[in-house]
Write a protein that holds these residues in place. Structure first.
Motif, PDB file in Angstrom:
ATOM      1  N   THR A   4       0.839  -1.194   0.000  1.00 39.05           N
ATOM      2  CA  THR A   4       0.000   0.000   0.000  1.00 39.05           C
ATOM      3  C   THR A   4       0.873   1.242   0.000  1.00 39.05           C
ATOM      4  OG1 THR A   4      -0.131   0.072   2.413  1.00 39.05           O
ATOM      5  CG2 THR A   4      -1.866  -1.153   1.265  1.00 39.05           C
ATOM      6  N   PRO A  97      -3.101  -2.438  -9.623  1.00 34.36           N
ATOM      7  CA  PRO A  97      -3.223  -1.372  -8.631  1.00 34.36           C
ATOM      8  C   PRO A  97      -4.639  -0.808  -8.605  1.00 34.36           C
ATOM      9  CG  PRO A  97      -2.010  -0.590 -10.544  1.00 34.36           C
ATOM     10  CD  PRO A  97      -2.274  -2.057 -10.755  1.00 34.36           C
ATOM     11  N   SER A  99      -7.165   2.142  -5.980  1.00 28.89           N
ATOM     12  CA  SER A  99      -7.021   3.115  -4.903  1.00 28.89           C
ATOM     13  C   SER A  99      -8.345   3.739  -4.511  1.00 28.89           C
ATOM     14  CB  SER A  99      -6.039   4.223  -5.312  1.00 28.89           C
ATOM     15  OG  SER A  99      -6.579   4.990  -6.367  1.00 28.89           O
ATOM     16  N   GLY A 120      -3.498   3.747  -2.130  1.00 32.43           N
ATOM     17  CA  GLY A 120      -3.505   2.685  -3.125  1.00 32.43           C
ATOM     18  C   GLY A 120      -3.162   1.334  -2.558  1.00 32.43           C
ATOM     19  N   ASN A 122      -1.924  -2.723  -3.820  1.00 29.44           N
ATOM     20  CA  ASN A 122      -1.088  -3.292  -4.877  1.00 29.44           C
ATOM     21  C   ASN A 122      -0.239  -2.195  -5.520  1.00 29.44           C
ATOM     22  OD1 ASN A 122      -2.131  -5.811  -4.414  1.00 29.44           O
ATOM     23  ND2 ASN A 122      -3.473  -5.815  -6.184  1.00 29.44           N
ATOM     24  N   THR A 123       0.220  -1.278  -4.681  1.00 24.59           N
ATOM     25  CA  THR A 123       0.959  -0.107  -5.141  1.00 24.59           C
ATOM     26  C   THR A 123       2.255   0.009  -4.354  1.00 24.59           C
ATOM     27  OG1 THR A 123      -1.127   1.011  -5.613  1.00 24.59           O
ATOM     28  CG2 THR A 123       0.811   2.394  -5.442  1.00 24.59           C
ATOM     29  N   ASP A 124       3.373  -0.002  -5.052  1.00 26.66           N
ATOM     30  CA  ASP A 124       4.640   0.227  -4.363  1.00 26.66           C
ATOM     31  C   ASP A 124       4.977   1.717  -4.412  1.00 26.66           C
ATOM     32  OD1 ASP A 124       5.665   0.731  -6.930  1.00 26.66           O
ATOM     33  OD2 ASP A 124       6.547  -1.270  -7.091  1.00 26.66           O
ATOM     34  N   HIS A 127       5.347   3.266  -7.980  1.00 23.06           N
ATOM     35  CA  HIS A 127       4.061   3.491  -8.658  1.00 23.06           C
ATOM     36  C   HIS A 127       3.335   4.673  -8.040  1.00 23.06           C
ATOM     37  CE1 HIS A 127      -0.221   2.852  -9.621  1.00 23.06           C
ATOM     38  NE2 HIS A 127       0.265   2.500 -10.785  1.00 23.06           N
ATOM     39  N   ALA A 128       3.394   4.804  -6.714  1.00 26.85           N
ATOM     40  CA  ALA A 128       2.736   5.926  -6.043  1.00 26.85           C
ATOM     41  C   ALA A 128       3.361   7.251  -6.491  1.00 26.85           C
ATOM     42  CB  ALA A 128       2.831   5.775  -4.525  1.00 26.85           C
ATOM     43  N   SER A 131       2.116   7.999  -9.945  1.00 23.60           N
ATOM     44  CA  SER A 131       0.725   8.442  -9.858  1.00 23.60           C
ATOM     45  C   SER A 131       0.653   9.887  -9.391  1.00 23.60           C
ATOM     46  CB  SER A 131      -0.047   7.519  -8.915  1.00 23.60           C
ATOM     47  OG  SER A 131      -1.391   7.916  -8.817  1.00 23.60           O
TER      48      SER A 131
END
Length: 159
Positions: A4, A97, A99, A120, A122-124, A127-128, A131
């Motif tokens: 998350t 991912p 959110s 989020g 499934n978000t590392d 990726h965050a 985003s």
């Protein structure tokens, strides 16, 4: 294991809260700012059923017919001050991912403060960050859209 990530963006707009809210909830306005600059978001490819349980969907169109569709569901609608919506299905994300976004709009003398929080699954962290960078570009476009709206409102209000 589900990863998350969470981030917040706070942005001030020189526009009344109702105008900022309309930019989030009216398809013809949403289409003018939603997405990276390299894409267009045709208004006829935007669906915003702004009510708890209602779906939202926007198709971004790029060069050579490339398309990507983003979608989710509204969880809370308390306009013009608050929207909570999903991207993807955070309750059942599978491998992708997803959110929950919480948007609050607070009016002040010079305009509106928007607080945008995205949580989020499934978000590392990478990726965050991607985003967040994407949303920052979207919000630059939102500021430009609101400035154009303010100018056109002043012009149409003249006698």
């Amino acid at each position: 294991m589900t990863q998350t990530a969470e981030f917040e963006i706070v942005r001030d707009f020189a526009a009344p809260r109702e105008q900022v809210y309309a930019a989030w909830t009216r398809p013809e306005r949403f289409a003018r700012w939603f997405g990276p600059r390299i894409f267009t978001t045709p208004a006829d490819r935007v669906v915003l059923d702004v009510r708890p349980g209602g779906a939202w969907q926007a198709t971004l169109v790029g060069d050579e017919g490339f398309e990507v569709t983003l979608q989710g569901v509204y969880r809370e609608v308390a306009g013009p001050g608050r929207l909570v919506f999903t991207t993807g299905d955070p309750d059942n994300p599978g491998d992708g991912p997803a959110s929950v976004v919480t948007l609050t709009l607070d009016e002040h003398a010079d305009g509106t403060t928007m607080r945008f929080r995205q949580f989020g699954v499934n978000t590392d962290a990478e990726h965050a960050e991607q985003s967040k960078a994407g949303w920052l570009e979207f919000f630059d476009r939102l500021a430009e859209h609101l400035a154009v709206q303010a100018t056109s409102s002043k012009v149409s209000a003249r006698p």
